[in-house]
Design a protein around this motif. Structure first.
Motif, PDB file in Angstrom:
ATOM      1  N   ALA A 164      39.067-118.719  19.003  1.00 33.52           N
ATOM      2  CA  ALA A 164      38.878-117.772  20.099  1.00 33.52           C
ATOM      3  C   ALA A 164      37.737-116.816  19.755  1.00 33.52           C
ATOM      4  CB  ALA A 164      40.159-116.991  20.348  1.00 33.52           C
ATOM      5  N   GLU A 165      37.001-116.412  20.778  1.00 31.66           N
ATOM      6  CA  GLU A 165      35.887-115.493  20.585  1.00 31.66           C
ATOM      7  C   GLU A 165      35.995-114.342  21.572  1.00 31.66           C
ATOM      8  OE1 GLU A 165      32.059-117.360  20.636  1.00 31.66           O
ATOM      9  OE2 GLU A 165      32.861-119.205  19.785  1.00 31.66           O
ATOM     10  N   ASP A 166      35.566-113.160  21.134  1.00 34.22           N
ATOM     11  CA  ASP A 166      35.541-111.966  21.977  1.00 34.22           C
ATOM     12  C   ASP A 166      34.227-111.247  21.745  1.00 34.22           C
ATOM     13  OD1 ASP A 166      38.114-112.159  23.037  1.00 34.22           O
ATOM     14  OD2 ASP A 166      39.002-111.019  21.395  1.00 34.22           O
ATOM     15  N   VAL A 167      33.786-110.537  22.733  1.00 31.87           N
ATOM     16  CA  VAL A 167      32.667-109.612  22.575  1.00 31.87           C
ATOM     17  C   VAL A 167      33.180-108.256  23.026  1.00 31.87           C
ATOM     18  CG1 VAL A 167      30.346-108.992  23.287  1.00 31.87           C
ATOM     19  CG2 VAL A 167      30.922-111.394  22.936  1.00 31.87           C
ATOM     20  N   THR A 168      33.111-107.281  22.121  1.00 31.76           N
ATOM     21  CA  THR A 168      33.604-105.941  22.423  1.00 31.76           C
ATOM     22  C   THR A 168      32.505-104.913  22.207  1.00 31.76           C
ATOM     23  OG1 THR A 168      34.392-105.591  20.159  1.00 31.76           O
ATOM     24  CG2 THR A 168      35.964-106.526  21.729  1.00 31.76           C
ATOM     25  N   MET A 169      32.707-103.756  22.765  1.00 28.70           N
ATOM     26  CA  MET A 169      31.804-102.630  22.553  1.00 28.70           C
ATOM     27  C   MET A 169      32.522-101.628  21.657  1.00 28.70           C
ATOM     28  SD  MET A 169      29.103-103.366  24.317  1.00 28.70           S
ATOM     29  CE  MET A 169      28.203-101.899  24.687  1.00 28.70           C
ATOM     30  N   GLU A 170      31.855-101.232  20.573  1.00 31.01           N
ATOM     31  CA  GLU A 170      32.431-100.248  19.652  1.00 31.01           C
ATOM     32  C   GLU A 170      31.539 -99.024  19.618  1.00 31.01           C
ATOM     33  OE1 GLU A 170      33.539-101.645  15.840  1.00 31.01           O
ATOM     34  OE2 GLU A 170      34.536-103.418  16.628  1.00 31.01           O
ATOM     35  N   ARG A 171      32.161 -97.879  19.595  1.00 35.25           N
ATOM     36  CA  ARG A 171      31.453 -96.604  19.597  1.00 35.25           C
ATOM     37  C   ARG A 171      30.877 -96.320  18.216  1.00 35.25           C
ATOM     38  NH1 ARG A 171      29.021 -93.438  22.670  1.00 35.25           N
ATOM     39  NH2 ARG A 171      30.149 -92.064  24.008  1.00 35.25           N
ATOM     40  N   VAL A 172      29.641 -95.828  18.187  1.00 37.61           N
ATOM     41  CA  VAL A 172      29.016 -95.374  16.951  1.00 37.61           C
ATOM     42  C   VAL A 172      29.663 -94.054  16.561  1.00 37.61           C
ATOM     43  CG1 VAL A 172      26.848 -94.624  15.895  1.00 37.61           C
ATOM     44  CG2 VAL A 172      26.855 -96.502  17.527  1.00 37.61           C
ATOM     45  N   LYS A 173      29.947 -93.896  15.277  1.00 40.91           N
ATOM     46  CA  LYS A 173      30.537 -92.636  14.819  1.00 40.91           C
ATOM     47  C   LYS A 173      29.554 -91.495  15.077  1.00 40.91           C
ATOM     48  CE  LYS A 173      33.116 -95.080  11.318  1.00 40.91           C
ATOM     49  NZ  LYS A 173      33.146 -95.508   9.935  1.00 40.91           N
ATOM     50  N   PRO A 174      30.060 -90.303  15.331  1.00 45.97           N
ATOM     51  CA  PRO A 174      29.165 -89.174  15.646  1.00 45.97           C
ATOM     52  C   PRO A 174      28.302 -88.763  14.451  1.00 45.97           C
ATOM     53  CG  PRO A 174      31.466 -88.466  15.562  1.00 45.97           C
ATOM     54  CD  PRO A 174      31.463 -89.951  15.396  1.00 45.97           C
ATOM     55  N   ARG A 175      27.159 -88.166  14.752  1.00 46.03           N
ATOM     56  CA  ARG A 175      26.218 -87.624  13.765  1.00 46.03           C
ATOM     57  C   ARG A 175      25.698 -88.687  12.805  1.00 46.03           C
ATOM     58  NH1 ARG A 175      29.345 -84.472  10.581  1.00 46.03           N
ATOM     59  NH2 ARG A 175      31.117 -85.407  11.541  1.00 46.03           N
ATOM     60  N   ARG A 176      25.306 -89.834  13.303  1.00 50.43           N
ATOM     61  CA  ARG A 176      24.804 -90.906  12.454  1.00 50.43           C
ATOM     62  C   ARG A 176      23.285 -90.900  12.415  1.00 50.43           C
ATOM     63  NH1 ARG A 176      28.819 -92.034   9.212  1.00 50.43           N
ATOM     64  NH2 ARG A 176      29.506 -94.152   9.418  1.00 50.43           N
ATOM     65  N   THR A 177      22.738 -90.925  11.209  1.00 47.34           N
ATOM     66  CA  THR A 177      21.296 -91.062  11.039  1.00 47.34           C
ATOM     67  C   THR A 177      20.955 -92.551  11.109  1.00 47.34           C
ATOM     68  OG1 THR A 177      21.494 -91.243   8.644  1.00 47.34           O
ATOM     69  CG2 THR A 177      21.213 -89.020   9.561  1.00 47.34           C
ATOM     70  N   PRO A 178      19.687 -92.894  11.252  1.00 48.12           N
ATOM     71  CA  PRO A 178      19.323 -94.315  11.288  1.00 48.12           C
ATOM     72  C   PRO A 178      19.775 -95.092  10.045  1.00 48.12           C
ATOM     73  CG  PRO A 178      17.498 -92.995  12.085  1.00 48.12           C
ATOM     74  CD  PRO A 178      18.536 -92.038  11.578  1.00 48.12           C
ATOM     75  N   GLY A 179      19.747 -94.466   8.881  1.00 49.48           N
ATOM     76  CA  GLY A 179      20.212 -95.138   7.667  1.00 49.48           C
ATOM     77  C   GLY A 179      21.702 -95.446   7.711  1.00 49.48           C
ATOM     78  N   LEU A 180      22.479 -94.508   8.204  1.00 50.46           N
ATOM     79  CA  LEU A 180      23.918 -94.731   8.312  1.00 50.46           C
ATOM     80  C   LEU A 180      24.252 -95.738   9.406  1.00 50.46           C
ATOM     81  CD1 LEU A 180      25.292 -91.105   7.815  1.00 50.46           C
ATOM     82  CD2 LEU A 180      25.486 -93.027   6.240  1.00 50.46           C
ATOM     83  N   ILE A 181      23.480 -95.741  10.488  1.00 50.73           N
ATOM     84  CA  ILE A 181      23.687 -96.745  11.532  1.00 50.73           C
ATOM     85  C   ILE A 181      23.395 -98.130  10.970  1.00 50.73           C
ATOM     86  CG2 ILE A 181      22.773 -97.631  13.729  1.00 50.73           C
ATOM     87  CD1 ILE A 181      22.485 -94.682  14.595  1.00 50.73           C
ATOM     88  N   PHE A 182      22.329 -98.249  10.170  1.00 47.33           N
ATOM     89  CA  PHE A 182      22.025 -99.532   9.534  1.00 47.33           C
ATOM     90  C   PHE A 182      23.188 -99.984   8.650  1.00 47.33           C
ATOM     91  CE2 PHE A 182      20.678-101.779   5.737  1.00 47.33           C
ATOM     92  CZ  PHE A 182      20.134-102.923   6.297  1.00 47.33           C
ATOM     93  N   LEU A 183      23.730 -99.085   7.858  1.00 47.72           N
ATOM     94  CA  LEU A 183      24.845 -99.446   6.978  1.00 47.72           C
ATOM     95  C   LEU A 183      26.094 -99.810   7.782  1.00 47.72           C
ATOM     96  CD1 LEU A 183      24.442 -96.942   4.023  1.00 47.72           C
ATOM     97  CD2 LEU A 183      24.018 -99.393   4.026  1.00 47.72           C
TER      98      LEU A 183
END
Length: 129
Positions: free
Chosen positions: A77-96
């Protein structure tokens, strides 16, 4: 301190991509890491970085566990979901964050939406009906 973590992240990515630790490649990697512009829109807290690094350490055994689960019990089975980015994320943390989601065999980030969402593809076991 956070600037140092961004530099280390850039160098780590460079060495993973080139797979070369020769003196010339180290000089090139440090030069590229220092010349890349740093978009510091929001200051990242050291505790956020440490939290993400702890999550990476937890993700390694989880990835092995999921790999064995997929081999032993097929996931169809496969799903595609949308997940919220945690608040106050810098580009480096978003990459991680994207790295963490994609590192495990059952999930992959399909797209990062600038409005603060990750589009994540999941492979799951089919539920018996």
């Amino acid at each position: 301190m956070i600037g140092h973590l961004n530099l280390i992240l850039r160098l780590t990515i460079w060495f993973l991509l080139t797979a070369d630790l020769s003196p010339a490649n180290i000089i090139i990697g440090v030069s590229v890491a220092l010349l890349l512009p740093g978009r510091q829109k929001a200051a990242a807290a050291l505790k956020d970085w440490l939290h993400v690094l702890g999550e990476i350490l937890v993700a390694v055994p989880q990835a092995y566990k999921e790999a064995f689960e997929i081999m032993l019990r097929p996931h169809k089975a496969e799903d595609v979901t949308m997940e919220r980015v945690k608040p106050r994320r810098t580009p480096g943390l978003i990459f991680l964050d994207i790295f963490l989601i994609t590192f495990t065999p059952k999930t992959i980030v399909l797209k990062y939406h600038e409005r603060g969402w990750y589009e994540v593809h999941w492979v799951r076991r089919r539920k018996k009906t």
